[in-house]
Design a protein around this motif. Structure first.
Motif, mmCIF file in Angstrom:
data_model
loop_
_atom_site.group_PDB
_atom_site.id
_atom_site.type_symbol
_atom_site.label_atom_id
_atom_site.label_comp_id
_atom_site.label_asym_id
_atom_site.label_seq_id
_atom_site.Cartn_x
_atom_site.Cartn_y
_atom_site.Cartn_z
ATOM 1 N N ASP A 1 51.878 -83.697 3.135
ATOM 2 C CA ASP A 1 51.520 -85.031 2.652
ATOM 3 C C ASP A 1 50.120 -85.024 2.050
ATOM 4 N N LEU A 2 49.958 -85.766 0.989
ATOM 5 C CA LEU A 2 48.690 -85.838 0.272
ATOM 6 C C LEU A 2 47.834 -86.978 0.824
ATOM 7 N N TYR A 3 46.541 -86.733 0.901
ATOM 8 C CA TYR A 3 45.607 -87.752 1.372
ATOM 9 C C TYR A 3 45.746 -89.000 0.507
ATOM 10 N N PRO A 4 45.829 -90.184 1.132
ATOM 11 C CA PRO A 4 45.999 -91.425 0.360
ATOM 12 C C PRO A 4 44.854 -91.629 -0.648
ATOM 13 N N GLY A 5 45.216 -91.969 -1.856
ATOM 14 C CA GLY A 5 44.224 -92.231 -2.897
ATOM 15 C C GLY A 5 43.811 -90.998 -3.676
ATOM 16 N N ALA A 6 44.343 -89.821 -3.307
ATOM 17 C CA ALA A 6 44.007 -88.597 -4.041
ATOM 18 C C ALA A 6 44.696 -88.617 -5.405
ATOM 19 N N LEU B 1 48.360 -81.217 10.468
ATOM 20 C CA LEU B 1 48.555 -79.911 11.091
ATOM 21 C C LEU B 1 49.076 -80.060 12.515
ATOM 22 N N ASP B 2 48.525 -81.010 13.264
ATOM 23 C CA ASP B 2 49.014 -81.271 14.619
ATOM 24 C C ASP B 2 50.490 -81.659 14.590
ATOM 25 N N ASP B 3 50.869 -82.514 13.656
ATOM 26 C CA ASP B 3 52.271 -82.926 13.539
ATOM 27 C C ASP B 3 53.157 -81.751 13.141
ATOM 28 N N HIS B 4 52.695 -80.942 12.179
ATOM 29 C CA HIS B 4 53.482 -79.800 11.703
ATOM 30 C C HIS B 4 53.731 -78.796 12.828
ATOM 31 N N LEU B 5 52.706 -78.529 13.620
ATOM 32 C CA LEU B 5 52.825 -77.548 14.700
ATOM 33 C C LEU B 5 53.287 -78.174 16.013
ATOM 34 N N ASN C 1 42.552 -76.125 22.818
ATOM 35 C CA ASN C 1 42.955 -74.800 22.345
ATOM 36 C C ASN C 1 43.985 -74.864 21.219
ATOM 37 N N ARG C 2 44.185 -76.041 20.642
ATOM 38 C CA ARG C 2 45.190 -76.169 19.584
ATOM 39 C C ARG C 2 44.685 -75.521 18.295
#
Length: 176
Positions: free
Chosen positions: A49-54, A89-93, A101-102
């Motif tokens: 997903d792209l940062y909003p407003g990019a 990244l947290d959601d993906h992993l 330790n994530r």
């Protein structure tokens, strides 16, 4: 149950063996189909997903299975953008954001700025890098997200000032 019995009323090992062989063929065929479906999903870029407003700033196709996309986010700090991509990244992993330790997006250099950074030189002081990997043992699919602060170039043929903006680079590689 009589399907598995022989003429004498005993269980026929041959008939049970045929049933198990048939089930084995079905499991192998199903596994082959699932494996090929999984591999087919890696024949395109892994989209984060792209940062909003990019806003897209540049696009470069390196080869048929690799490209670099650069986006600009006006009036935003790299740390604000970093928070968004760390959550991605947290959601993906599927990792707990409270776990120290994530897997984390990395700052380069870890502290301070690059030795060649001088304000107005056009050089980057630092950047953040997040790796979104979706590869298997037979295919490649990843997106490396690099978050950079906007910088200023005071001298030269084409001076510019991107301070106050943040740039996001997507380096995408996938299998063909």
């Amino acid at each position: 149950m009589s399907l598995f019995m022989n003429n004498k009323g005993n269980i026929s090992l041959f008939r049970v063996g045929l049933l198990l062989a048939g089930l084995g063929v079905l499991v192998i065929a199903g596994g082959f189909i699932l494996f090929n479906l999984e591999e087919a999903q890696r024949e395109s870029p892994f989209n984060v997903d792209l940062y909003p407003g990019a806003v897209e700033w540049s696009r470069q196709d390196i080869r048929s299975t690799a490209r670099i996309l650069i986006y600009e986010v006006p009036n935003t700090t790299p740390e604000q953008v970093l928070e968004f991509y760390q959550q991605e990244l947290d959601d993906h992993l599927d990792q707990n954001p409270n776990n120290p330790n994530r897997e984390m997006c990395q700052r380069v250099p870890a502290v301070g700025v690059f030795p060649d950074y001088d304000e107005g030189s056009g050089n980057l002081p630092y950047f953040y890098r997040c790796v979104f990997e979706n590869s298997t043992f037979t295919s490649t699919q990843f997106t490396v997200v690099t978050i950079e602060p906007g910088v200023r170039l005071d001298e030269g043929e084409r001076p510019y000032n991107n301070e106050g903006n943040t740039f996001i680079e997507y380096e995408q590689v996938w299998s063909s």
